[in-house]
Design an enzyme around this catalytic site. Structure first.
Site, short mmCIF file in Angstrom:
data_model
loop_
_atom_site.label_atom_id
_atom_site.label_comp_id
_atom_site.label_asym_id
_atom_site.label_seq_id
_atom_site.Cartn_x
_atom_site.Cartn_y
_atom_site.Cartn_z
N GLU A 88 2.91 0.22 6.67
CA GLU A 88 4.07 0.59 5.86
C GLU A 88 4.23 -0.39 4.69
O GLU A 88 3.95 -1.58 4.82
CB GLU A 88 5.34 0.57 6.71
CG GLU A 88 5.46 1.75 7.65
CD GLU A 88 5.59 3.07 6.91
OE1 GLU A 88 6.53 3.23 6.11
OE2 GLU A 88 4.74 3.95 7.11
N HIS A 112 5.59 5.66 0.56
CA HIS A 112 5.96 6.48 1.71
C HIS A 112 7.34 7.10 1.51
O HIS A 112 8.29 6.85 2.24
CB HIS A 112 5.94 5.67 3.01
CG HIS A 112 5.90 6.55 4.23
ND1 HIS A 112 5.93 6.06 5.51
CD2 HIS A 112 5.84 7.90 4.37
CE1 HIS A 112 5.90 7.04 6.38
NE2 HIS A 112 5.85 8.17 5.71
N ARG A 161 -0.69 10.75 6.86
CA ARG A 161 -0.69 9.43 7.48
C ARG A 161 -1.84 8.63 6.90
O ARG A 161 -2.96 9.12 6.80
CB ARG A 161 -0.85 9.54 9.01
CG ARG A 161 0.35 10.10 9.74
CD ARG A 161 1.50 9.09 9.75
NE ARG A 161 2.58 9.54 10.60
CZ ARG A 161 3.56 10.35 10.21
NH1 ARG A 161 3.56 10.81 8.96
NH2 ARG A 161 4.51 10.71 11.05
#
Length: 318
Positions: A264, A284, A235
């Site tokens: 994001e 991601h 993360r």
């Protein structure tokens, strides 16, 4: 009971209907949506009347959950659940189930892939060929013989450790509680300071929660070796990314492979890490393989079926 799948799961619409069929045959109604949205009003509209809401990694904010009086269960097609307003779930007694384990293989493999990319300067080599260049300045380093530090020896960290070990690396691990599976895999548990001081590659595999948020800060980064490489497929918010960018820019660590950020993607062009040298980025995608998408869909629908049957599985502590 009404069940609403609020976003696509990365599988075909036909497969979604196939997985939903047993629920519909049991008398439940099912609605699915094939587009993503972060608009609270639209999410509320899609979930109207649902007792079960199914999501992936799209945020489910407090205002949406509060607007759904019938909601009793949230099925998350993801490992982390930090994108769900858990405080409201606690208040309402809403069950939250995740799909832990679906992407273990995918994330571990990208972890090693990023390490290889950084050590062997793959992106720079690609640019050299496309620019009619040569291998000048592209001497790489090997994983074999290096020490790899796994910060967080859960399932993904342990799998990544096994892969690094197969390359011939010594693997150290740090966790609040030693994982017998990791020990059996040959990972040597040490304190975090020792891991940071001794590791040539440091790979992060922690969940994001109140205890870990920004915990890998400037002080931790300063303890790493100057020729060490940092990998983050966990993360982004666990890391002080400005401090990481500064360490890279000043040459206090040698490189980084980063799949996750403070937000994001798309990432703002002014994001400090994007300007740091010797870095490889992916948007991601660590979890994003065909195989992982297929696994998580099966797990998520299984979670709904188990909950509906009164035998819930993969329930997350809130």
């Amino acid at each position: 009971m009404h069940i609403a799948l609020l976003e696509p799961l990365g599988i075909s619409a036909e497969r979604v209907q196939e997985l939903a069929r047993p629920l519909m045959e049991a008398g439940h109604s099912f609605t699915s949506f094939d587009t993503k949205t972060t608009d609270p009003a639209e999410l509320t509209r899609r979930a109207a009347g649902a007792e079960v809401v199914m999501i992936a990694n799209n945020p489910l904010p407090a205002e949406v959950i509060r607007a759904l009086p019938d909601l009793k269960m949230i099925a998350v097609a993801f490992t982390g659940i930090d994108h769900v307003a858990l405080d409201v779930c606690r208040e309402r007694g809403i069950t939250v189930c995740n799909c832990a384990g679906y992407s273990d293989v995918a994330v571990a493999e990208l972890t090693v892939g990023l390490a290889i990319d950084v050590l062997r300067q793959v992106a720079a080599g690609d640019a050299a060929v496309r620019g009619c260049g040569t291998n000048a300045g592209l001497t790489g380093r090997e994983i074999a013989g290096k020490t790899v530090g796994i910060v967080g020896t859960g399932h993904i960290g342990t799998r990544a450790g096994r892969l690094f070990s197969a390359f011939g690396a010594r693997v150290l691990g740090y966790a609040r509680h030693e994982n017998p599976e990791a020990t059996a895999a040959g990972i040597e548990h040490v304190d975090l300071e020792t891991l940071l001081h001794e590791s040539d590659i440091v790979s992060l595999h922690l969940p994001l929660n109140d205890a870990t948020r920004k915990s890998f800060d400037a002080d931790k980064i300063a303890q790493m070796k100057p020729d060490a490489v940092f990998i983050n497929c966990a993360r982004g918010a666990i890391v002080g990314n400005d401090a990481l960018a500064q360490a890279l820019t000043e040459g206090r660590i040698a490189g980084a492979g980063i799949d996750v950020f403070d937000a994001e993607p798309p990432i703002d062009a002014d994001y400090a890490l994007l300007k740091a040298p010797n870095t490889i980025f992916t948007p991601h995608v660590a979890f994003l393989t065909e195989e992982a998408m297929a696994r998580r869909a099966v797990i998520e629908f299984g979670n709904v079926s188990a909950w509906a049957a009164g035998t819930p599985e993969n329930v997350c502590p809130l």
